[in-house]
Design a protein around this motif. Structure first.
Motif, PDB file in Angstrom:
ATOM      1  N   UNK A 292       0.886  -1.108   0.079  1.00  0.00           N
ATOM      2  CA  UNK A 292      -0.036   0.087  -0.120  1.00  0.00           C
ATOM      3  C   UNK A 292       0.773   1.437   0.095  1.00  0.00           C
ATOM      4  N   UNK A 293       0.805   1.968  -0.942  1.00  0.00           N
ATOM      5  CA  UNK A 293       1.610   3.154  -1.144  1.00  0.00           C
ATOM      6  C   UNK A 293       0.795   4.319  -1.082  1.00  0.00           C
ATOM      7  N   UNK A 294       0.898   5.014   0.040  1.00  0.00           N
ATOM      8  CA  UNK A 294       0.132   6.157   0.278  1.00  0.00           C
ATOM      9  C   UNK A 294       0.555   7.375   0.389  1.00  0.00           C
ATOM     10  N   UNK A 295      -0.105   8.438   0.154  1.00  0.00           N
ATOM     11  CA  UNK A 295       0.223   9.785   0.389  1.00  0.00           C
ATOM     12  C   UNK A 295      -0.483  10.418   1.521  1.00  0.00           C
ATOM     13  N   UNK A 296       0.155  10.990   2.549  1.00  0.00           N
ATOM     14  CA  UNK A 296      -0.659  11.502   3.611  1.00  0.00           C
ATOM     15  C   UNK A 296      -0.900  12.931   3.223  1.00  0.00           C
ATOM     16  N   UNK A 297      -2.136  13.370   3.781  1.00  0.00           N
ATOM     17  CA  UNK A 297      -2.443  14.795   3.522  1.00  0.00           C
ATOM     18  C   UNK A 297      -3.037  15.508   4.679  1.00  0.00           C
ATOM     19  N   UNK A 298      -3.086  16.650   4.569  1.00  0.00           N
ATOM     20  CA  UNK A 298      -3.962  17.384   5.751  1.00  0.00           C
ATOM     21  C   UNK A 298      -4.585  18.353   5.212  1.00  0.00           C
ATOM     22  N   UNK A 299      -5.836  18.603   5.053  1.00  0.00           N
ATOM     23  CA  UNK A 299      -6.841  19.457   4.242  1.00  0.00           C
ATOM     24  C   UNK A 299      -6.449  19.407   2.730  1.00  0.00           C
ATOM     25  N   UNK A 300      -6.195  18.403   2.138  1.00  0.00           N
ATOM     26  CA  UNK A 300      -5.677  18.387   0.887  1.00  0.00           C
ATOM     27  C   UNK A 300      -4.414  18.671   0.442  1.00  0.00           C
ATOM     28  N   UNK A 301      -3.364  19.017   1.264  1.00  0.00           N
ATOM     29  CA  UNK A 301      -2.150  19.535   1.346  1.00  0.00           C
ATOM     30  C   UNK A 301      -1.160  18.321   1.568  1.00  0.00           C
ATOM     31  N   UNK A 302      -0.131  18.014   0.526  1.00  0.00           N
ATOM     32  CA  UNK A 302       0.512  16.767   0.774  1.00  0.00           C
ATOM     33  C   UNK A 302       1.539  17.163   2.039  1.00  0.00           C
ATOM     34  N   UNK A 303       1.671  16.134   2.977  1.00  0.00           N
ATOM     35  CA  UNK A 303       2.450  16.270   4.125  1.00  0.00           C
ATOM     36  C   UNK A 303       3.564  15.136   3.922  1.00  0.00           C
ATOM     37  N   UNK A 304       3.452  14.319   3.239  1.00  0.00           N
ATOM     38  CA  UNK A 304       4.480  12.835   3.073  1.00  0.00           C
ATOM     39  C   UNK A 304       3.797  11.802   2.526  1.00  0.00           C
ATOM     40  N   UNK A 305       4.568  10.596   2.502  1.00  0.00           N
ATOM     41  CA  UNK A 305       4.244   9.397   2.118  1.00  0.00           C
ATOM     42  C   UNK A 305       4.306   8.282   3.165  1.00  0.00           C
ATOM     43  N   UNK A 306       3.854   7.218   2.707  1.00  0.00           N
ATOM     44  CA  UNK A 306       3.707   6.155   3.562  1.00  0.00           C
ATOM     45  C   UNK A 306       3.767   4.790   2.714  1.00  0.00           C
TER      46      UNK A 306
END
Length: 155
Positions: free
Chosen positions: A62-76
């Motif tokens: 599972x390659x995931x993008x971490x976002x806060x309110x639509x803004x990219x924060x990082x990935x996991x």
């Protein structure tokens, strides 16, 4: 603690991330004393090819993008295994501009929730000895050492 959501990485994001991740992994292996600098990138590319044989669509990954309110924060990058094996964190990254704001902790918490929702009862990870910031974070989050890999340079 700031909240984040996780969403699936797109093909374009994967194509941008993978070469950078392979390079970083090779460099980390050299810094740890595990691989010679001359062969590190080729070796790291081979490891990624084994782990992600179908790239973004590799089974269990599972390659995931971490976002806060639509803004990219990082990935996991998580792998959820079937059976009794723990789920595994292969890669976690907070975007440079977002570091030092508690997002590493939040991304990991979101990952723990994510694998739990996918049937995992535990989550493992590997951290290089020289990555003191990450080691401290994982200690604070309740991860414990399950084994120790040691190496001695003979040159």
């Amino acid at each position: 603690m700031p909240s984040v959501t996780l969403r699936a990485m797109t093909s374009a994001e994967f194509d941008e991330w993978e070469p950078r991740a392979v390079q970083r992994y090779g460099e980390q292996q050299v810094q740890a004393g595990n691989i010679a600098a001359e062969t590190a990138q080729e070796w790291a590319a081979g490891e990624y090819a084994k782990l992600l044989p179908q790239g973004l669509n590799s089974s269990g990954h599972h390659l995931l993008i971490a976002e806060q309110e639509g803004r990219r924060i990082g990935l996991l990058w998580l792998c959820v295994h079937t059976g009794d094996r723990p789920a595994f964190v292969y890669y976690v990254e907070v975007d440079p501009a977002m570091r030092g704001q508690g997002f590493g902790r939040t991304v990991m918490a979101a990952g723990e929730q994510y694998v739990g929702e996918h049937g995992a009862t535990s989550l493992g990870l590997h951290v290089f000895e020289h990555n003191l910031v990450a080691r401290q974070l994982y200690d604070q989050l309740g991860y414990r050492v399950s084994s120790t890999h040691m190496i001695k340079s003979l040159t």
